[in-house]
Design a protein around this motif. Structure first.
Motif, PDB file in Angstrom:
ATOM      1  N   GLY A  77      77.472  20.040  63.970  1.00  0.00           N
ATOM      2  CA  GLY A  77      78.654  20.642  63.353  1.00  0.00           C
ATOM      3  C   GLY A  77      78.308  21.760  62.385  1.00  0.00           C
ATOM      4  O   GLY A  77      77.147  22.034  62.078  1.00  0.00           O
ATOM      5  N   THR A  78      79.341  22.407  61.891  1.00  0.00           N
ATOM      6  CA  THR A  78      79.175  23.477  60.912  1.00  0.00           C
ATOM      7  C   THR A  78      79.927  23.131  59.631  1.00  0.00           C
ATOM      8  O   THR A  78      80.923  22.417  59.656  1.00  0.00           O
ATOM      9  CB  THR A  78      79.711  24.824  61.449  1.00  0.00           C
ATOM     10  OG1 THR A  78      79.498  25.850  60.454  1.00  0.00           O
ATOM     11  CG2 THR A  78      81.203  24.769  61.764  1.00  0.00           C
ATOM     12  N   ALA A  79      79.424  23.630  58.522  1.00  0.00           N
ATOM     13  CA  ALA A  79      80.174  23.577  57.269  1.00  0.00           C
ATOM     14  C   ALA A  79      81.073  24.811  57.210  1.00  0.00           C
ATOM     15  O   ALA A  79      80.933  25.745  58.007  1.00  0.00           O
ATOM     16  CB  ALA A  79      79.227  23.554  56.082  1.00  0.00           C
ATOM     17  N   VAL A  80      82.009  24.821  56.267  1.00  0.00           N
ATOM     18  CA  VAL A  80      82.842  26.003  56.013  1.00  0.00           C
ATOM     19  C   VAL A  80      82.667  26.396  54.550  1.00  0.00           C
ATOM     20  O   VAL A  80      82.838  25.569  53.653  1.00  0.00           O
ATOM     21  CB  VAL A  80      84.331  25.730  56.308  1.00  0.00           C
ATOM     22  CG1 VAL A  80      85.179  26.925  55.882  1.00  0.00           C
ATOM     23  CG2 VAL A  80      84.546  25.436  57.787  1.00  0.00           C
ATOM     24  N   ASN A  81      82.304  27.653  54.320  1.00  0.00           N
ATOM     25  CA  ASN A  81      82.112  28.163  52.964  1.00  0.00           C
ATOM     26  C   ASN A  81      83.282  29.070  52.581  1.00  0.00           C
ATOM     27  O   ASN A  81      83.535  30.083  53.238  1.00  0.00           O
ATOM     28  CB  ASN A  81      80.800  28.948  52.882  1.00  0.00           C
ATOM     29  CG  ASN A  81      79.599  28.073  53.173  1.00  0.00           C
ATOM     30  OD1 ASN A  81      79.256  27.200  52.377  1.00  0.00           O
ATOM     31  ND2 ASN A  81      78.965  28.287  54.319  1.00  0.00           N
ATOM     32  N   VAL A  82      83.983  28.670  51.544  1.00  0.00           N
ATOM     33  CA  VAL A  82      85.102  29.455  51.009  1.00  0.00           C
ATOM     34  C   VAL A  82      84.613  30.057  49.697  1.00  0.00           C
ATOM     35  O   VAL A  82      84.372  29.336  48.725  1.00  0.00           O
ATOM     36  CB  VAL A  82      86.345  28.572  50.787  1.00  0.00           C
ATOM     37  CG1 VAL A  82      87.494  29.400  50.222  1.00  0.00           C
ATOM     38  CG2 VAL A  82      86.761  27.887  52.088  1.00  0.00           C
TER      39      VAL A  82
END
Length: 277
Positions: free
Chosen positions: A242-247
């Motif tokens: 999976g991937t993380a999401v960076n905001v």
């Protein structure tokens, strides 16, 4: 409650470099740099565990994620002294992917998130009106492509946003995008929004919070786009990572003659020489 959201910024972070499996390479390093006192624009990382949950539960999110995102947003607002969606001085974000190993260009990114017909006026006060409307038109077209999937389906089709851009350039006798003035850019934003409504049946989402959640979903969704799947197969990267999401707080490279972006290395990438490059 499980922790899904990790804040970073102002010399502190919930994570560190040793949490790469959870925060992805980008998120882990943003946290590490923040802990070291590097002036990283503040933001937060949504963990890879959420991506795994997303795919195991029919594109939905775990309980508690929304509240944790709200709390992280408030922290960023406090650090920046700005409010997300404030028409006077808006806080804008970039929303990016971040797997535990680098997958350059394979997943999706949304920039300038938080702009609408009101916040664009506040952004104009930071630099000038042309910069604000140019950022806005870039955001609307990127959102239409990345989040809403309005893009050519074959090499024989034209990008609808590029078609309208060329028409506007012809109308205003502009050789380059940078030659377009405020009036032309405002017209372009309206045309882009018309493209979105005609393709989706829904108007462009003006609510910054709705924009944010749609962008987060698009980045998680891009883990399984054709490019990403092919890249994982070629590089033996497991599908379940999976991937993380960076905001992260938006930083601009196009605010004027003294504004730019670039990449810095602690060694010469060609020779390995130990010098700043």
């Amino acid at each position: 409650m499980d922790k899904y959201v990790y804040f970073f910024g102002e010399g502190q972070a919930d994570g560190s470099a040793n949490l790469k499996e959870l925060l992805g390479g980008k998120g882990a390093n943003l946290a590490e740099m923040s802990n070291l006192g590097v002036p990283v624009p503040p933001g937060f990382t949504i963990s890879t565990e959420v991506c795994t949950y997303y795919y195991q539960h029919e594109d939905t999110y775990p309980d508690g994620l929304e509240k944790q995102v709200e709390e992280a947003l408030k922290k960023v607002e406090k650090v920046m002294g700005k409010d997300f969606g404030d028409p006077e001085d808006p806080l804008l974000f970039s929303v990016r992917s971040g797997a535990r190993v680098s997958m350059p260009g394979m997943m999706d990114t949304v920039l300038n998130l938080g702009l609408n017909d009101e916040t664009v006026k506040g952004l104009a006060k930071l630099a000038d009106e042309r910069f604000a409307w140019d950022s806005y038109r870039r955001f609307v077209s990127m959102f239409g492509d990345v989040v809403l999937g309005i893009r050519p389906e074959s090499k024989d089709e034209e990008d609808p946003f590029e078609v309208e851009l060329q028409k506007i350039k012809n109308k205003y006798k502009a050789d380059q995008d940078v030659d377009l003035g405020v009036e032309a850019l405002q017209e372009l934003v309206k045309l882009y929004k018309d493209i979105i409504e005609s393709n989706t049946g829904e108007p462009f989402p003006d609510d910054p919070n709705k924009q944010l959640w749609m962008a987060i979903g698009a980045v998680f969704g891009s883990w399984n786009n054709e490019r990403a799947i092919a890249y994982r197969e070629l590089n033996n990267i497991p599908d379940d990572w999976g991937t993380a999401v960076n905001v992260q707080t938006m930083v601009f490279g196009n605010m004027g003659e003294n504004s730019a972006t670039g990449v810095a290395f602690t060694r010469d990438p060609a020779t390995g020489e130990n010098k700043f490059y």
